[in-house]
Scaffold this motif. Structure first.
Motif, PDB file in Angstrom:
ATOM      1  N   ALA A  72       0.825  -1.213   0.000  1.00 39.30           N
ATOM      2  CA  ALA A  72       0.000   0.000   0.000  1.00 39.30           C
ATOM      3  C   ALA A  72       0.855   1.257   0.000  1.00 39.30           C
ATOM      4  O   ALA A  72       0.647   2.182  -0.805  1.00 39.30           O
ATOM      5  CB  ALA A  72      -0.932  -0.013   1.212  1.00 39.30           C
ATOM      6  N   VAL A 129      -3.685   6.617   2.738  1.00 38.05           N
ATOM      7  CA  VAL A 129      -3.677   5.165   2.916  1.00 38.05           C
ATOM      8  C   VAL A 129      -4.500   4.845   4.161  1.00 38.05           C
ATOM      9  O   VAL A 129      -4.355   5.503   5.192  1.00 38.05           O
ATOM     10  CB  VAL A 129      -2.243   4.616   3.082  1.00 38.05           C
ATOM     11  N   VAL A 160      -4.905   4.195  -1.304  1.00 36.37           N
ATOM     12  CA  VAL A 160      -4.953   2.730  -1.253  1.00 36.37           C
ATOM     13  C   VAL A 160      -5.505   2.291   0.098  1.00 36.37           C
ATOM     14  O   VAL A 160      -5.128   2.833   1.138  1.00 36.37           O
ATOM     15  CB  VAL A 160      -3.561   2.108  -1.465  1.00 36.37           C
ATOM     16  N   ALA A 170      -6.093  -1.234   2.550  1.00 35.15           N
ATOM     17  CA  ALA A 170      -5.639  -2.620   2.719  1.00 35.15           C
ATOM     18  C   ALA A 170      -6.161  -3.172   4.028  1.00 35.15           C
ATOM     19  O   ALA A 170      -6.302  -2.443   5.019  1.00 35.15           O
ATOM     20  CB  ALA A 170      -4.119  -2.703   2.695  1.00 35.15           C
ATOM     21  N   PHE A 218      -6.010  -5.688  -1.027  1.00 32.89           N
ATOM     22  CA  PHE A 218      -5.749  -4.284  -1.324  1.00 32.89           C
ATOM     23  C   PHE A 218      -6.809  -3.775  -2.293  1.00 32.89           C
ATOM     24  O   PHE A 218      -7.249  -4.506  -3.178  1.00 32.89           O
ATOM     25  CB  PHE A 218      -4.347  -4.134  -1.917  1.00 32.89           C
ATOM     26  N   CYS A 222      -8.495  -0.111  -4.433  1.00 38.37           N
ATOM     27  CA  CYS A 222      -8.413   1.286  -4.894  1.00 38.37           C
ATOM     28  C   CYS A 222      -9.654   1.592  -5.728  1.00 38.37           C
ATOM     29  O   CYS A 222     -10.143   0.721  -6.453  1.00 38.37           O
ATOM     30  CB  CYS A 222      -7.207   1.515  -5.789  1.00 38.37           C
ATOM     31  N   TYR A 271      -1.837  -0.773  -6.422  1.00 39.81           N
ATOM     32  CA  TYR A 271      -1.135  -1.499  -5.363  1.00 39.81           C
ATOM     33  C   TYR A 271      -0.285  -2.647  -5.902  1.00 39.81           C
ATOM     34  O   TYR A 271       0.565  -3.174  -5.192  1.00 39.81           O
ATOM     35  CB  TYR A 271      -2.144  -2.051  -4.352  1.00 39.81           C
TER      36      TYR A 271
END
Length: 298
Positions: free
Chosen positions: A80, A164, A197, A199, A245, A247, A253
């Motif tokens: 990430a 993130v 991102v 995660a 992950f 987006c 990612y």
């Protein structure tokens, strides 16, 4: 085979085992209990083992250990943080042992990290017994700890306030149950800045098969782009683990930015760009079929 050697003087005495039991299988270590406390949320156990060092269990489930934690924290963090468009502001939900925050703060581009952990006693006992996990993170001026409900934090934080968002939670039960549902994931998407991102740990495809598949499916619905990545955490149920992950604007990612990767990879024990490429490709056939079937449904 020669005669078996007697245990070392510092070995755990025979019969001193600490186990997690799941689905008719026991996952255990020869260990002694160092401290056990009950918080308003869960039972917290600190153990000491010859094999993996000191470790942490929550409600009898393995969370981490000194000589296992890098198998988990490095894969969660670096795909990430090596790929988001920016990494100035990071949110960690959970992560009370400090390992995820430590790995995040190895990235010089991080200017502000919020960690929201519901159970302050987990932080207290981890800092006392597992100080190597958090390392210097606890005193880093970029680090900001809030003892509180991460689900409520995600619901109330402003739009586009983080680059993130990482979810370092336990199994979907007890205080972590709300970390695996559509409303929570929608808030996490809302919090991301463009190019951000998300995660999360997404359980074992063996020991928690349906939870794992459902999590990946749901993240694809919410974020448009989501992919699981597979590795191993030998102390966890089945030893086979996953991180997913996501987006909104494409699977960025999957491609670490070379400059960011070069800054952290030499200090990693598990993660590297090469390892990451293989881990994303290691989708078992039954998961691939299940995700394809879900995508084909109207």
């Amino acid at each position: 085979m020669g005669p078996q050697q007697p245990p070392a003087d510092d070995a755990c005495p025979p019969g001193a085992w600490v186990d997690e039991e799941l689905g008719g299988v026991r996952y255990g270590l020869a260990a002694t209990v160092v401290e056990e406390r009950t918080s308003p949320y869960q039972r917290i156990t600190i153990i000491d083992s010859q094999t993996y060092g000191k470790g942490l269990l929550l409600d009898g489930c393995w969370m981490t250990a000194e000589r296992q934690e890098r198998h988990y924290h490095e894969p969660l963090v670096h795909p990430a943080l090596c790929a988001a468009a920016a990494i100035e502001r990071v949110l960690v939900i959970g992560g009370g042992d400090g390992g995820t925050a430590r790995e995040c703060l190895r990235h010089p581009g991080v200017a502000h990290l919020d960690m929201v952990e519901i159970d302050g006693l987990v932080v207290e006992l981890s800092r006392r017994h597992l100080p190597s996990l958090g390392g210097d993170a606890w005193s880093d001026p970029r680090f900001h700890l809030t003892v509180g409900d991460g689900i409520a934090w995600a619901a109330s934080a402003p739009d586009a306030s983080y680059d993130v968002v990482l979810v370092d939670g336990s199994d979907p039960a007890g205080p972590a149950e709300g970390l695996f549902n559509r409303t929570f994931f929608q808030h996490c998407r809302r919090l991301l800045r463009p190019g951000g991102v998300f995660a999360t740990q997404s359980e074992s495809p063996e020991a928690f098969r349906q939870v794992h598949i459902d999590t990946v499916r749901l993240l694809r619905e919410v974020f448009a782009h989501a992919d699981p990545m597979y590795g191993w955490v030998p102390m966890y149920p089945s030893g086979w683990w996953s991180w997913t992950f996501a987006c909104p604007d494409g699977p960025r990612y999957r491609e670490p930015l070379p400059e960011r990767a070069a800054a952290v990879a030499p200090g990693c024990s598990i993660w590297s760009p090469r390892w990451q490429r293989g881990a994303f490709e290691a989708v078992p056939a039954f998961v691939e079929r299940a995700l394809a079937d879900a995508a084909a449904q109207p």
